[in-house]
Design a protein around this motif. Structure first.
Motif, PDB file in Angstrom:
ATOM      1  N   UNK A 174     -26.771  74.778  44.054  1.00  0.00           N
ATOM      2  CA  UNK A 174     -25.581  74.905  44.894  1.00  0.00           C
ATOM      3  C   UNK A 174     -24.357  75.255  44.057  1.00  0.00           C
ATOM      4  N   UNK A 175     -24.545  76.107  43.034  1.00  0.00           N
ATOM      5  CA  UNK A 175     -23.441  76.543  42.213  1.00  0.00           C
ATOM      6  C   UNK A 175     -23.118  75.668  41.030  1.00  0.00           C
ATOM      7  N   UNK A 176     -23.819  74.544  40.883  1.00  0.00           N
ATOM      8  CA  UNK A 176     -23.568  73.648  39.765  1.00  0.00           C
ATOM      9  C   UNK A 176     -24.694  73.775  38.741  1.00  0.00           C
ATOM     10  N   UNK A 177     -24.367  74.051  37.467  1.00  0.00           N
ATOM     11  CA  UNK A 177     -25.422  74.177  36.450  1.00  0.00           C
ATOM     12  C   UNK A 177     -26.222  72.898  36.307  1.00  0.00           C
ATOM     13  N   UNK A 178     -27.537  73.035  36.183  1.00  0.00           N
ATOM     14  CA  UNK A 178     -28.420  71.892  35.990  1.00  0.00           C
ATOM     15  C   UNK A 178     -28.688  71.708  34.493  1.00  0.00           C
ATOM     16  N   UNK A 179     -28.773  70.471  34.044  1.00  0.00           N
ATOM     17  CA  UNK A 179     -29.051  70.249  32.625  1.00  0.00           C
ATOM     18  C   UNK A 179     -30.485  70.636  32.263  1.00  0.00           C
ATOM     19  N   UNK A 180     -30.680  71.064  31.048  1.00  0.00           N
ATOM     20  CA  UNK A 180     -32.005  71.372  30.493  1.00  0.00           C
ATOM     21  C   UNK A 180     -32.721  72.467  31.267  1.00  0.00           C
ATOM     22  N   UNK A 181     -31.979  73.428  31.808  1.00  0.00           N
ATOM     23  CA  UNK A 181     -32.613  74.519  32.566  1.00  0.00           C
ATOM     24  C   UNK A 181     -32.245  75.888  32.004  1.00  0.00           C
ATOM     25  N   UNK A 182     -31.789  75.941  30.768  1.00  0.00           N
ATOM     26  CA  UNK A 182     -31.519  77.235  30.158  1.00  0.00           C
ATOM     27  C   UNK A 182     -32.829  77.857  29.661  1.00  0.00           C
ATOM     28  N   UNK A 183     -32.803  79.162  29.498  1.00  0.00           N
ATOM     29  CA  UNK A 183     -34.003  79.813  28.999  1.00  0.00           C
ATOM     30  C   UNK A 183     -33.765  81.281  28.700  1.00  0.00           C
ATOM     31  N   UNK A 184     -34.784  81.918  28.170  1.00  0.00           N
ATOM     32  CA  UNK A 184     -34.740  83.345  27.876  1.00  0.00           C
ATOM     33  C   UNK A 184     -36.068  83.965  28.275  1.00  0.00           C
ATOM     34  N   UNK A 185     -36.021  85.214  28.683  1.00  0.00           N
ATOM     35  CA  UNK A 185     -37.222  85.928  29.107  1.00  0.00           C
ATOM     36  C   UNK A 185     -37.233  87.315  28.489  1.00  0.00           C
ATOM     37  N   UNK A 186     -38.421  87.826  28.242  1.00  0.00           N
ATOM     38  CA  UNK A 186     -38.617  89.181  27.729  1.00  0.00           C
ATOM     39  C   UNK A 186     -39.574  89.910  28.668  1.00  0.00           C
ATOM     40  N   UNK A 187     -39.153  91.092  29.109  1.00  0.00           N
ATOM     41  CA  UNK A 187     -39.968  91.885  30.032  1.00  0.00           C
ATOM     42  C   UNK A 187     -40.179  93.280  29.441  1.00  0.00           C
ATOM     43  N   UNK A 188     -41.306  93.875  29.786  1.00  0.00           N
ATOM     44  CA  UNK A 188     -41.624  95.235  29.362  1.00  0.00           C
ATOM     45  C   UNK A 188     -42.094  96.023  30.583  1.00  0.00           C
ATOM     46  N   UNK A 189     -41.619  97.243  30.708  1.00  0.00           N
ATOM     47  CA  UNK A 189     -42.005  98.094  31.840  1.00  0.00           C
ATOM     48  C   UNK A 189     -43.006  99.160  31.392  1.00  0.00           C
ATOM     49  N   UNK A 190     -43.794  99.649  32.333  1.00  0.00           N
ATOM     50  CA  UNK A 190     -44.764 100.699  32.038  1.00  0.00           C
ATOM     51  C   UNK A 190     -44.183 102.065  32.369  1.00  0.00           C
ATOM     52  N   UNK A 191     -45.036 103.080  32.306  1.00  0.00           N
ATOM     53  CA  UNK A 191     -44.555 104.441  32.540  1.00  0.00           C
ATOM     54  C   UNK A 191     -44.119 104.678  33.979  1.00  0.00           C
ATOM     55  N   UNK A 192     -44.556 103.810  34.907  1.00  0.00           N
ATOM     56  CA  UNK A 192     -44.163 103.935  36.309  1.00  0.00           C
ATOM     57  C   UNK A 192     -42.885 103.159  36.632  1.00  0.00           C
ATOM     58  N   UNK A 193     -42.294 102.551  35.627  1.00  0.00           N
ATOM     59  CA  UNK A 193     -41.062 101.815  35.850  1.00  0.00           C
ATOM     60  C   UNK A 193     -41.267 100.420  36.395  1.00  0.00           C
ATOM     61  N   UNK A 194     -42.507  99.906  36.388  1.00  0.00           N
ATOM     62  CA  UNK A 194     -42.785  98.553  36.849  1.00  0.00           C
ATOM     63  C   UNK A 194     -42.983  97.625  35.651  1.00  0.00           C
ATOM     64  N   UNK A 195     -42.630  96.390  35.820  1.00  0.00           N
ATOM     65  CA  UNK A 195     -42.798  95.422  34.744  1.00  0.00           C
ATOM     66  C   UNK A 195     -44.279  95.117  34.562  1.00  0.00           C
TER      67      UNK A 195
END
Length: 477
Positions: A174-195
């Motif tokens: 509801x707009x308030x940051x939650x503790x211990x919920x940070x993170x990072x993600x890495x994505x790669x797409x193919x030749x069709x532009x889909x992940x």
């Protein structure tokens, strides 16, 4: 001299401008260098992680690396203008933004449309990867069902590397940051532009919580949304502590884990006299137990079985799964199963009408009026048994006095009294959602008298199961 000082200052300024120009030139060349490395070593997953991370940490803001400022605090997905210079231009980055936006809207169809059929998605909170779009969809649905709609991912930074992207994010409620919920993600797409691959790294935990971590997060979100859910959860914790672990506190006698021989003999004798069948038919061939304790034991079992009338609460498709394991556990450990179920089960949505043909055969069987009639009869026999069975225990006053003396030192018998009290306090909790499933608005005149029955211990629950509306045979009807 002043002339010499001015010349020295001018020389320093020129040297500073030259160094600054070299630094800017290196900054401009950095994205191209990283892109070159990515294109040369793209076949290794390790290289993808290293390059995307390097782009996020080293490369300064530019057209290639776009920093997205913190989104407004809102439980809904942010709408991104893909034609703006302030958004990423790489295929992977665009798909990643679309994925986060769709997830926040709980549009799992659109979220999965961002991925290829042969995608591999790995979340480091789980022990294995989700291979293929079908497995990914199941994972996303499970997570979405466990969390309220007010939970949303907020993108903090994006490292745009063309067909590879790194995203830093956190979760808000509801707009308030939650503790211990940070993170990072890495994505790669193919030749069709889909992940074609995803790799999530939330804030580290000492163990891989997987489904357990999701269950805890789901429970926390439910309590935040409905604080009253903390009541059965707190009662369950106190109940289990006092029954299984505590000594000499609220309940008399040794704890259940002490493996006291007399307690296990009592359990055996009461079980043999289940529903009074053995002593009624075969008399002295079955163990002699205080009739008051037999009555309480069988009343607890009958009351536990009455909740089978709500078995449709765990019908197919509900996030918490079938209610049948809980009902089976209640026949042995009563509130150790019942109270946690009340705290963790999701509420029914308004308009969630259910048809009889959507239920399993066992769930349909629990809709029979014979169930409350049979179990209500067991409760009535229990009252009669306490007052009249086994005449060697004397009249009513003598029976009551000897029962009180027995319970004062009996852990098992006193726990049955606690079970009856907890059932009386919480038996009404399942009634409003049961009425919703039957198409009855809980604030209607039809619902009010049915809901009041839930406040009458045992007898009221029997009456409710007899008087409640039936499910339609099919959704069309």
């Amino acid at each position: 001299s002043p002339t010499a000082r001015r010349a020295q200052l001018q020389l320093l300024q020129e040297r500073h401008q030259k160094l600054r120009g070299n630094h800017i030139d290196r900054r401009q060349r950095a994205p191209a260098s990283i892109a070159c490395v990515v294109s040369t070593m793209r076949h290794t997953h390790t290289c993808i992680i290293i390059c995307a991370t390097a782009a996020a940490l080293v490369t300064p803001p530019s057209r290639t690396l776009t920093r997205i400022s913190k989104t407004p605090r809102t439980p809904y997905a942010k709408t991104y203008d893909f034609n703006s210079d302030q958004v990423p231009v790489g295929t992977a980055a665009r798909r990643a933004v679309e994925f986060f936006a769709a997830w926040n809207k709980r549009d799992m169809e659109a979220a999965c449309a961002c991925f290829s059929e042969d995608c591999v998605y790995e979340d480091t909170q789980y022990s294995g990867a989700f291979e293929g779009k079908t497995k990914l969809r199941e994972h996303l649905d499970r997570v979405a069902d466990a969390l309220p709609d007010t939970f949303a991912f907020v993108v903090d930074d994006i490292a745009d590397g063309g067909d590879t992207v790194g995203v830093r994010w956190h979760v808000e409620n509801a707009g308030e940051p939650l503790p211990f919920t940070r993170g990072a993600s890495i994505y790669k797409s193919n030749e069709n532009g889909l992940l074609c691959s995803g790799f999530d790294v939330p804030e580290p935990a000492p163990i891989k919580p997987g489904g357990s971590g999701l269950a805890l997060l789901s429970l926390a979100s439910k309590i935040i949304d409905e604080p009253i859910r903390a009541a059965p959860l707190l009662c369950a914790l106190v109940y289990c502590w006092q029954l299984f672990l505590a000594e000499g506190q609220l309940l008399p006698g040794p704890s259940a884990l002490a493996l006291d021989g007399a307690t296990w003999v009592e359990v055996r004798d009461l079980s043999l006299n289940f529903w009074f069948v053995g002593p009624s038919v075969f008399g002295g061939a079955f163990p002699v137990v205080h009739p008051g304790l037999e009555a309480i034991f069988n009343l607890v079992l009958a009351w536990s079985a009455l909740f089978a009338g709500f078995a449709a609460d765990g019908r197919r498709g509900r996030p918490q799964g079938s209610m049948l394991p809980t009902l089976a556990g209640m026949q042995f450990l009563t509130n150790a199963f019942f109270l946690p179920y009340l705290a963790t089960r999701p509420s029914e949505e308004d308009g969630a009408v259910v048809a009889l043909d959507e239920l399993s055969p066992v769930e349909r069987a629990t809709e029979s009026r014979a169930l409350p009639l049979l179990l209500g009869g067991v409760g009535a026999v229990a009252v009669w048994w306490f007052c009249n069975a086994r005449p060697e225990f004397g009249g009513f006053d003598e029976r009551l006095a000897s029962l009180q003396q027995l319970l004062a030192g009996d852990r098992l018998g006193s726990s049955f009294i606690v079970d009856l009290g907890l059932y009386a306090a919480f038996q009404s909790w399942l009634i409003p959602d049961d009425l919703k499933r039957r198409g009855v608005a809980i604030d209607s005149d039809r619902a009010r008298p049915l809901q009041r029955l839930g406040y009458v211990p045992f007898v009221g629950l029997v009456a409710y199961l007899l008087l409640r509306p039936r499910y339609p045979a099919t959704r069309e009807s």
